[in-house]
Design a protein around this motif. Sequence first.
Motif: not given
Length: 419
Positions: A32, A189, A402
Amino acid sequence: MTDVEEIPARLVGKCPVSHTAAYGVADPMLFSDGDYRAAWAHLRGLDRLTWQQVDDRRGFWSVVKYEDADRVLRDHETFTSERGTMLDTLGTQDPAGGRQIPVTDPPRHTGMRARLQKALTPRSLEAQHEAIQGLVRELFAPLGDGGTFDFAQAMLMLPVAVAGVAMDLPREDWPRLCHLLNASIAGHDPDYLDAGTGDAVATVDGAHRELFAYFQEIYRERKRNLGDDLISVLMTTQVDGRPMAPGEVMSNCYSVLLGASVTTPHSPNYVMSEHLGDGLLDEWAADISVTGSAVEEALRLAAPVNYFMRHATRDVEVRGTTVKEGDPLVVWFGSANRDEDAFPDPDEFQLRRKPNRHLSFGMGPHYCVGHTLARATLKILFEELLTTYHRFEPAGTPVRMRSTFVSGYKHLPITARPI
């Protein structure tokens, strides 16, 4: 063993130590916020496997060259899937082994996927063309208003909608399913992290529980009303002389829906994030006949599924490295797809690249069973997008998801105009 700490810190960026990954290619923040492509290029240049130590008791070999990836994926007798294919199961025995198609080896694997594969042939999918086209047009409709449009969010919804039609899932359930599927593979995430616990493992576990509970209800309903949808196909599939058990059906429902949600959205997101303003979309739109080969190139460069894991069933040598029986190996698809020894000018998007034997759908017996549906959806999507809209421009900062497992974007604001 050679440790992956050899990746220069400048390539990893500011990836923090997490409770599931110490550093390097096992850290979701590499994908990410870090320069993961440069990290892969560095590992390919070492010309051997490298060992990633995750914690004091777990680690794995990274497979980054195309030739090695192809070998590991094809040879199921030496490199088994049944101990788990995702890093979440590293160091444990995957409970779905032998029950779920991705974590079952031939010959049982062949029997489990045969009818599903037949239901997903190009001829079988012809009847779904209009339905997919309608879903694509519906998702793109706000793009013509001239305002900011989050392209990535629309793309994340598309595969759930397409699979939802193929699996005959209620439309009102699609948004929640989309969120749960992404939470199950991107627990770190911030958009999916469980607000109550703030814990990635709890996020993934909770998403899995809710998804399996959902499919349990669907199974009960479908048992009373079998049709020709993919869930009914799974429920009537005979394996080892008997129908799949309810738990096997539910596990494979999750697998089918997850496969759709990771393979389909991130190729168009890649194109829109990295090729706005460089003329590629204009060239593609000027000759829409290249869509078939262009879709394959988008799949190669996006490599939506970051990796799959295998375990060695015997001592074996791979690229001059001795892999011991029981050792995990992680095949990094994105690295193999950019291997200089397999693809001329590997970082260049070539609309007409042929041959293009990318690994984005895997290779060997576990080649993605839904690849025909994914390819058909992507062709419809790009043809609709490029013949209906133009003057694409960025309208904000793209944000990557992510996740170690999926490579792609979760936010991608753009603007466009109807043609």
